[in-house]
Enzyme design. Structure first.
Site, PDB file in Angstrom:
ATOM      1  N   HIS A 274       0.885  -1.172   0.000  1.00 38.89           N
ATOM      2  CA  HIS A 274       0.000   0.000   0.000  1.00 38.89           C
ATOM      3  C   HIS A 274       0.920   1.218   0.000  1.00 38.89           C
ATOM      4  O   HIS A 274       2.010   1.178   0.588  1.00 38.89           O
ATOM      5  CB  HIS A 274      -0.838   0.102   1.276  1.00 38.89           C
ATOM      6  CG  HIS A 274      -1.673  -1.085   1.615  1.00 38.89           C
ATOM      7  ND1 HIS A 274      -1.175  -2.203   2.221  1.00 38.89           N
ATOM      8  CD2 HIS A 274      -2.997  -1.310   1.461  1.00 38.89           C
ATOM      9  CE1 HIS A 274      -2.155  -3.077   2.418  1.00 38.89           C
ATOM     10  NE2 HIS A 274      -3.270  -2.567   1.966  1.00 38.89           N
TER      11      HIS A 274
ATOM     12  N   ASP B 149       2.424   1.884   3.301  1.00 35.85           N
ATOM     13  CA  ASP B 149       3.375   0.919   3.874  1.00 35.85           C
ATOM     14  C   ASP B 149       4.809   1.375   3.666  1.00 35.85           C
ATOM     15  O   ASP B 149       5.690   1.066   4.462  1.00 35.85           O
ATOM     16  CB  ASP B 149       3.270  -0.456   3.184  1.00 35.85           C
ATOM     17  CG  ASP B 149       1.910  -1.082   3.305  1.00 35.85           C
ATOM     18  OD1 ASP B 149       1.204  -0.775   4.275  1.00 35.85           O
ATOM     19  OD2 ASP B 149       1.558  -1.892   2.425  1.00 35.85           O
TER      20      ASP B 149
HETATM   21  C1  XLS Z   1      -7.396  -6.803   4.596  1.00 33.42           C
HETATM   22  C2  XLS Z   1      -6.948  -6.998   3.233  1.00 33.42           C
HETATM   23  C3  XLS Z   1      -5.806  -6.104   2.790  1.00 33.42           C
HETATM   24  C4  XLS Z   1      -5.708  -6.114   1.289  1.00 33.42           C
HETATM   25  C5  XLS Z   1      -4.942  -4.979   0.722  1.00 33.42           C
HETATM   26  O1  XLS Z   1      -8.116  -7.600   5.150  1.00 33.42           O
HETATM   27  O2  XLS Z   1      -6.626  -8.341   3.059  1.00 33.42           O
HETATM   28  O3  XLS Z   1      -4.626  -6.477   3.388  1.00 33.42           O
HETATM   29  O4  XLS Z   1      -5.157  -7.291   0.838  1.00 33.42           O
HETATM   30  O5  XLS Z   1      -5.469  -3.763   1.063  1.00 33.42           O
END
Ligand code: XLS
Ligand code: NI
Ligand code: NI
Length: 440
Positions: free
Chosen positions: A100, A103
């Protein structure tokens, strides 16, 4: 800068190995059903869990021992983590990573400042990519952590938040293009509602569709050719999320003429939250031409939330890889470990052992699935089970040559053909046997 000094490159030692930092089943260049294991699996590390998760839970502080924990300057920390993700992936032979925007770089006071931080780190990633073979599987925007998203994102009641999110995704599409991202994911963590009493669902869903159309248009404008993926999840953090499961999200896409532009990123733990098996969601996507990518993790049947555990269940991974093989693989998608080591697995080598476990679980699943497909027993059984549609009245039905009147005339004075056993237990044993036969 070297980050994981004590860890060497993880190699394949085979099923007999007792080395926790070696692969027992994953051999990247071994050919299975005409393709290398690396090509079938296309593993990716998740920046947020792998480098971001610190072990914090609802009741306690972080536990993870990580080389960057003591760095207090957020940009300095972000830079070290770029070195870390490349070294991590290279040592494990993981060809991709996912992130993201938030991140990889800290937020500033305005979106402009935030983008500036992001661009500095993206530059570092770009530099690493010149000498490394590690690539970006997908990028996404974190539009759930900051309090501004309290009422949603594209479905927010506040139009400025819609605008903010648009600016954020615009920039992440530019970043994805710059880094050669092969996909772009939308997970609508705040796209849902808590109570219908204060919610205009019609407007919220129309606005989500408007947002997706804008994303498609902008990707087209800048020449970003990655695959768009929606990641369904039933609930959490919202009580009810609009992209509840694959079937629900597909109905949404079709209703708003978005169908041609999107596939799905199916997460194992999200499937079970929706009351489905992982196999069910993968199957549903595959038969609808929508299986794009996978978030490879697992939940716990005793815990009703998204625990993002490293996948270690070979039975589940076998059923999953059967769908992946029948899908013709996942490219340009892959198997992203949206998974973290447990809070009590806080030592640094746990991070590597966790990924070794996940990669081996899917490699074993691939091997067992290939055996099942090669032996053909399951496929033959299914074909036989539906044989009545291959000839006679069944063929007339599927060919569209039958109607209620012709079917009534056919059956009116006839005893229907007897039904046969579904043989579930026998078929389940075949799966177990295939796994066991791959163990040595
Ligand atoms: C959360 C999601 C997230 C997505 C990406 O539950 O799995 O991590 O994969 O935003
Ligand atoms: Ni996910
Ligand atoms: Ni999840």
């Amino acid at each position: 800068m070297m980050i994981f000094d004590d860890i060497t490159v993880i190699g394949y030692e085979g099923p007999g190995s007792t080395n926790p930092l070696a692969f027992k089943y994953y051999k990247a260049d071994e050919v299975v059903l005409g393709r290398t294991m690396a090509d079938w699996t296309r593993f990716a590390a998740a920046y947020w869990h792998t480098l971001g998760a610190d072990g914090t839970d609802m009741f306690g502080w972080g536990t993870m021992q990580r080389p960057w924990t003591t760095i207090s300057d957020p940009m300095e920390k972000a830079k070290v983590k770029v070195d870390a993700i490349f070294e991590f992936c290279e040592k494990l032979g993981i060809p991709f990573f996912c992130f993201h925007d938030r991140d990889i770089a800290p937020e500033g006071d305005t979106l402009r400042e935030t983008n500036r931080n992001l661009d500095v780190i993206v530059g570092l990633i770009e530099d690493h990519m010149k000498t490394s073979r590690v690539r970006l599987l997908w990028g996404t925007a974190n539009m759930f952590s900051n309090p501004r998203f309290v009422h949603g994102v594209a479905s927010s009641c506040n139009a400025d938040i819609f605008a903010f999110a648009a600016g954020q995704v615009k920039h992440m599409l530019e970043v994805s293009k710059r880094l050669g991202g092969q996909n772009y994911v939308f997970w609508g963590g705040r796209e849902g509602y808590e109570t219908l009493l204060n919610t205009n669902n019609g407007l919220e869903q129309d606005n989500m569709a408007r947002f997706f159309h804008m994303a498609v248009d902008y990707a087209d404008k800048i020449g970003f050719t990655g695959q768009f993926l929606i990641e369904p999840k039933a609930f959490e953090p919202s009580k009810h999320q609009y992209d509840f499961d694959a079937a629900n999200a597909l109905a949404f896409l079709r209703g708003y003429d978005l169908d041609p532009f999107f596939k799905f990123n199916i997460e194992a733990n999200h499937a079970t939250l929706a009351g489905h098996t992982f196999q069910h969601e993968l199957r549903y996507c595959r038969i609808n031409g929508k299986l794009g990518s996978v978030d490879a993790n697992q939940g716990d049947p005793l815990l009703g939330w998204d625990i993002d555990q490293m996948p270690t269940d070979a039975y589940t991974s076998t059923l999953a890889m059967m769908e992946v093989i029948k899908n013709g693989g996942l490219q340009p998608g892959g198997l992203n470990f949206d998974a973290k080591v447990r809070r009590a697995s806080f030592e640094l080598d746990d991070l590597f052992m966790g990924h070794v476990a996940g990669m081996d679980t899917f490699a074993l699943g691939l091997r067992a699935a290939a055996r099942l497909i090669e032996s053909g027993e399951l496929d033959r059984f299914v074909e036989q089970r539906y044989a009545s549609y291959a000839t006679g009245i069944g063929k007339e039905i599927v060919d569209g040559r039958a109607d209620f009147a012709s079917l009534e005339a056919y059956i009116l004075d006839k005893q229907p053909a007897p039904s046969h056993s579904g043989r579930q237990e026998y078929l389940e044993t075949l799966v177990t046997q295939a796994i066991v036969n791959c163990l040595h």
